[in-house]
Design a protein around this motif. Structure first.
Motif, short mmCIF file in Angstrom:
data_model
loop_
_atom_site.label_atom_id
_atom_site.label_comp_id
_atom_site.label_asym_id
_atom_site.label_seq_id
_atom_site.Cartn_x
_atom_site.Cartn_y
_atom_site.Cartn_z
N ASP A 41 11.79 -11.37 -74.27
CA ASP A 41 10.58 -10.46 -74.00
C ASP A 41 9.59 -10.70 -75.03
OD1 ASP A 41 12.28 -8.47 -72.32
OD2 ASP A 41 13.69 -8.68 -73.93
N TYR A 42 9.63 -11.44 -76.10
CA TYR A 42 8.66 -11.72 -76.90
C TYR A 42 8.28 -12.93 -77.08
CZ TYR A 42 6.24 -11.56 -81.36
OH TYR A 42 5.28 -11.84 -82.42
N ALA A 95 4.12 -8.50 -86.22
CA ALA A 95 3.64 -8.79 -84.96
C ALA A 95 4.51 -8.47 -83.84
CB ALA A 95 3.18 -10.04 -85.07
N LEU A 96 5.97 -8.53 -84.04
CA LEU A 96 6.81 -8.46 -83.04
C LEU A 96 6.76 -6.69 -82.74
CD1 LEU A 96 9.54 -8.94 -81.32
CD2 LEU A 96 10.78 -9.08 -83.63
N ASP A 149 4.03 -5.57 -80.77
CA ASP A 149 4.05 -6.09 -79.45
C ASP A 149 5.32 -5.06 -78.73
OD1 ASP A 149 3.55 -8.27 -77.45
OD2 ASP A 149 5.64 -8.19 -77.31
N ARG A 170 3.47 -1.66 -77.96
CA ARG A 170 2.44 -1.66 -76.87
C ARG A 170 3.11 -1.96 -75.81
NH1 ARG A 170 -0.62 -5.16 -80.50
NH2 ARG A 170 0.40 -6.96 -79.75
N ARG A 171 4.22 -2.66 -75.42
CA ARG A 171 4.77 -2.73 -74.26
C ARG A 171 5.44 -1.64 -73.80
NH1 ARG A 171 8.49 -5.86 -74.35
NH2 ARG A 171 8.50 -6.97 -76.57
N GLN A 189 -2.38 -5.38 -85.77
CA GLN A 189 -2.13 -6.37 -84.89
C GLN A 189 -3.07 -6.20 -83.58
OE1 GLN A 189 -0.10 -9.02 -85.31
NE2 GLN A 189 -0.05 -8.08 -87.48
#
Length: 216
Positions: A57-58, A168-169, A172, A175-176, A216
């Protein structure tokens, strides 16, 4: 669970603390028969065949699958909304944490594990599935769990590389899934209702971490 020591301080060769029985954030849930999963061991002709890489996913993460006995297959977010990111500290070394989540007798897992010294991330459970990390079924179904290598009372494990990679993870993931970048939705394991865990502990720098997430 908790992380690897920042240079120049030496890294101990073996854990000084025993593995926590309390690591089983998802223990006690009944599994449906026939849960499918990725086999960790193969032999014969199958071992010689090239394998197509499994999607993560990442994109920056390495796929290291947990035992299918240690999580619940689901179809998130259609089945359950994903509303939280839960921060954990392993109380184990990175490699030992991977082994625990791959052991079908442990009844515990997290979606991601982040290594201390360089911030390398392993994805062990797909985000569509329910990892057993929060110790609260309702929160398990609605969260993504991130484990960080180290010990809660040893802040040298919380390296800048780990903070930056984890932030960062987390950004992300948020956001998703449309998760707000705030402390109501990005929480520690100790903040899960009914939790008897204390991670990520008082040495985890939440202010710095959230600044990194928002940048980020």
């Amino acid at each position: 669970m908790d992380s690897a020591r920042q240079n120049p301080a030496p890294i101990p060769t073996r854990p000084r603390l025993p593995r926590r029985a309390l690591l089983r954030g998802g223990a006690g849930f009944t599994l449906a028969a026939g849960l499918a999963g990725t086999s960790l061991v193969s032999g014969g002709a199958a071992a010689a065949r090239p394998r197509r890489p499994l999607a993560v996913d990442y994109p920056a993460a390495e796929w290291v699958p947990a035992s299918s006995s240690n999580y619940t297959q689901a179809n998130r977010p259609a089945q359950y909304p994903v509303e939280f990111v839960i921060i954990h500290v392993t109380q184990e070394y990175y490699a030992d944490t991977l082994e625990i989540f791959q052991n079908p007798d442990k009844a515990v897992s997290a979606h991601y594990v982040v290594r201390s010294d360089d911030g390398h991330a392993a994805q062990m459970v797909r985000e569509k599935n329910v990892a057993w990390h929060a110790g609260n079924w309702n929160y398990n179904t609605r969260s993504v769990g991130i484990e960080h290598e180290g010990w809660i009372d040893e802040p040298d494990w919380f390296t800048e590389a780990m903070y930056e990679a984890s932030a960062a993870l987390t950004a992300d993931i948020c956001r998703r899934h449309g998760i707000p970048l705030d402390r109501r939705n990005i929480i520690g394991h100790n903040e899960v209702p009914g939790s008897d865990h204390t991670d990520p502990g008082g040495e985890w720098d939440w202010a710095h971490y959230m600044d990194l997430v928002k940048a980020q």
